[in-house]
Design an enzyme around this catalytic site. Structure first.
Site, short mmCIF file in Angstrom:
data_model
loop_
_atom_site.label_atom_id
_atom_site.label_comp_id
_atom_site.label_asym_id
_atom_site.label_seq_id
_atom_site.Cartn_x
_atom_site.Cartn_y
_atom_site.Cartn_z
N GLY A 74 48.85 38.54 33.34
CA GLY A 74 48.05 39.48 34.12
C GLY A 74 48.88 40.30 35.09
O GLY A 74 48.65 41.50 35.26
N ASN A 154 39.13 37.27 42.25
CA ASN A 154 39.55 35.91 41.94
C ASN A 154 39.25 34.91 43.06
O ASN A 154 39.19 33.72 42.81
CB ASN A 154 41.04 35.87 41.58
CG ASN A 154 41.89 36.64 42.55
OD1 ASN A 154 41.72 37.85 42.72
ND2 ASN A 154 42.81 35.97 43.20
N GLN A 182 39.90 37.74 35.64
CA GLN A 182 38.90 36.70 35.93
C GLN A 182 37.68 36.78 35.03
O GLN A 182 36.86 35.85 35.03
CB GLN A 182 38.45 36.78 37.40
CG GLN A 182 39.49 36.28 38.38
CD GLN A 182 39.75 34.78 38.28
OE1 GLN A 182 38.86 34.00 37.95
NE2 GLN A 182 40.97 34.37 38.56
N SER A 202 44.76 37.90 30.99
CA SER A 202 45.76 36.84 31.02
C SER A 202 45.24 35.63 30.25
O SER A 202 44.14 35.15 30.49
CB SER A 202 46.05 36.44 32.47
OG SER A 202 46.96 35.37 32.48
N ALA A 203 46.06 35.13 29.32
CA ALA A 203 45.62 34.04 28.43
C ALA A 203 45.30 32.75 29.20
O ALA A 203 44.35 32.05 28.87
CB ALA A 203 46.69 33.76 27.38
N HIS A 204 46.09 32.45 30.23
CA HIS A 204 45.91 31.12 30.86
C HIS A 204 44.65 31.03 31.71
O HIS A 204 44.29 29.96 32.19
CB HIS A 204 47.16 30.69 31.64
CG HIS A 204 47.36 31.34 32.97
ND1 HIS A 204 46.98 30.73 34.14
CD2 HIS A 204 47.92 32.52 33.32
CE1 HIS A 204 47.32 31.52 35.17
NE2 HIS A 204 47.88 32.61 34.69
N THR A 240 61.87 40.37 22.06
CA THR A 240 61.31 39.56 20.98
C THR A 240 60.07 38.84 21.49
O THR A 240 60.08 38.27 22.58
CB THR A 240 62.37 38.56 20.47
OG1 THR A 240 63.51 39.31 20.06
CG2 THR A 240 61.84 37.73 19.31
N CYS A 328 46.93 27.56 52.78
CA CYS A 328 47.98 27.06 51.90
C CYS A 328 48.74 28.17 51.19
O CYS A 328 49.88 28.01 50.82
CB CYS A 328 47.40 26.09 50.87
SG CYS A 328 46.40 26.85 49.61
C1 LIG Z 1 45.56 35.12 37.81
C2 LIG Z 1 45.32 36.54 38.11
C3 LIG Z 1 46.31 37.51 37.90
C4 LIG Z 1 47.70 37.13 37.47
O1 LIG Z 1 47.75 36.72 36.15
P1 LIG Z 1 49.09 35.95 35.64
O2 LIG Z 1 48.90 35.83 34.18
O3 LIG Z 1 49.10 34.64 36.33
O4 LIG Z 1 50.24 36.82 36.00
C5 LIG Z 1 46.02 38.82 38.13
N1 LIG Z 1 44.80 39.20 38.56
C6 LIG Z 1 43.81 38.32 38.77
C7 LIG Z 1 42.47 38.79 39.23
C8 LIG Z 1 44.04 36.96 38.57
O5 LIG Z 1 43.05 36.09 38.80
#
Ligand SMILES: *Cc1c(COP(=O)(O)O)cnc(C)c1O
Length: 388
Positions: A74, A154, A182, A202-204, A240, A328
């Site tokens: 992301g 987020n 999100q 973002s995949a994760h 790559t 934090c």
């Molecule tokens: C997590 C997040 C990102 C960053 O994504 P990454 O894959 O961790 O770099 C960007 N924007 C929002 C709103 C997010 O929640």
């Protein structure tokens, strides 16, 4: 004999990879290691895996596969959108309009661009985190090249009125980017309905692997190449490809599309159960963000008189993973830029806790948190110098 279980309620930070995702990645971490640019069979297989994932990701957002470019996540997609449009603009308009509550990947890119001579305007939001489309309209000038407004925040989970903003941008002839990290996979996202020119994913955040993401770029949008070198990703991003990661992202996208209809109402019901349970179990607790335009998995509360960081550390001792927008993330003990932009009063901002639910969250886990948090808050308040 009490065994502490893990109750993971930090899906807005990252999600546990789905079993299907790991399965889709496995071959590319082992036997299928061919370079996708190569002409022999294992190279072609890698190439096919990337193109399959591109179709899967495109289908999830109602885009065409040739409008999807894989990135490292992301943050990179956000950087690419902002820098890419301005750098491609040449002598044309040189300014960005964005908001105060964007992810750092957008905010700091806008500030960086400002530092090298481009312009940036940061639009305010209301106390629930909503952007008023009229404020975007008022901020657009003949110098504006790009508007960037996140699809959902987020931290507090507020969902922004992107399709209204897109009508304003189209009328003004200005490109629109949205950070949809999100929302993609978590609620229905349709680039046509939203009317955006660019969208970050973002995949994760959708049960895929870390370190891989994508950007949707509408056909005809001029964006400068982001990484110079080879011709990967149609020349936009050299290097790559992360084939395993991309294959995992594709599998996550397909799973999200298949699950969406059943998942959203289920998680929403658990979200409301958690919010109602916590608010009725404790005094001096408020729900931050917008009560209606809200992510189905977000519960962000302000607990007066105590520190969010202390609450999260205590929750950790009973196995609950949650996060705070107070201390934090910064050493300055400052509330997050999002809570500051909402004007959340200091007392509530400092005691902020975000629970973000996921596809694996159960009613039992929600009830466990409703049972565990009030005594923690009571203990911390007993020690707090701020308690009345
Ligand atoms: C997590 C997040 C990102 C960053 O994504 P990454 O894959 O961790 O770099 C960007 N924007 C929002 C709103 C997010 O929640």
């Amino acid at each position: 004999m009490s065994e502490i279980k893990t109750v993971y309620l930090d899906h807005a930070a990252t999600t546990p990879p789905a079993a299907e995702v790991a399965g889709a990645m496995q071959p590319y971490l082992e036997s299928k290691y061919g370079n996708p640019s190569a002409l022999y069979a294992i190279g072609r297989e890698s190439k096919q895996a990337i193109e399959k994932a591109r179709r899967q990701v495109a289908a999830l957002i109602n885009a065409s596969p040739d409008e999807v470019y894989f990135t490292s996540g992301g943050s990179e997609s956000d950087n690419m959108a902002l820098r890419g449009v301005l750098q491609a603009g040449g002598d044309g308009p040189r300014d960005i309009v964005t908001t105060r509550i964007e992810h750092h990947a957008v905010l700091e890119t806008a500030e960086f661009l400002q530092s090298i001579g481009y312009g940036a305007t940061f639009v305010e939001v209301d106390s629930t985190g909503l952007v008023d489309p009229a404020d975007i309209k008022a901020a657009i000038t003949p110098e504006t090249a790009l508007v960037s407004v996140m699809h959902a925040n987020n931290e507090v989970g507020t969902i922004e009125p992107i399709s209204q903003i897109s009508r304003i941008c189209r009328e003004a002839g200005v490109h629109l980017h949205t950070d949809a990290v999100q929302t993609v996979g978590n609620i229905p996202v349709d680039v046509e309905e939203m009317g955006v020119d660019m969208l970050s994913m973002s995949a994760h955040k959708l049960y895929g692997p870390k370190g891989v993401g994508a950007i949707y770029i509408r056909r005809g949008t001029r964006v400068a190449r982001f990484i110079h070198g080879g011709e990967q990703e149609r020349g936009m991003r050299a290097g790559t490809e992360n084939i395993g990661g991309i294959a995992g992202f594709g599998a996550a996208a397909e799973l999200a599309a298949a699950e969406m209809e059943a998942k959203v109402p289920r998680i929403k019901a658990l979200r409301d159960r958690l919010a109602d349970g916590l608010l009725s179990a404790m005094a001096d607790v408020v729900l931050n963000g917008n009560p209606d335009a809200r992510l189905p998995n977000n519960v962000h509360i302000g607990i007066r008189y105590i520190e969010g960081e202390a609450i999260c550390l205590q929750l950790d001792t009973v196995g609950v993973c949650a996060s705070t927008g107070s201390a934090c993330s910064s050493e300055a003990l400052e509330p997050s830029h999002v809570l500051l932009a909402l004007g959340v009063p200091t007392l509530e901002a400092h005691g902020s806790v975000r629970f973000s639910l996921g596809r694996g969250t159960t009613e039992e886990e929600v009830d466990y948190v409703i049972e565990q948090l009030p005594p923690i808050v009571k203990r911390l308040r007993a020690m707090s110098p701020l308690t009345k």
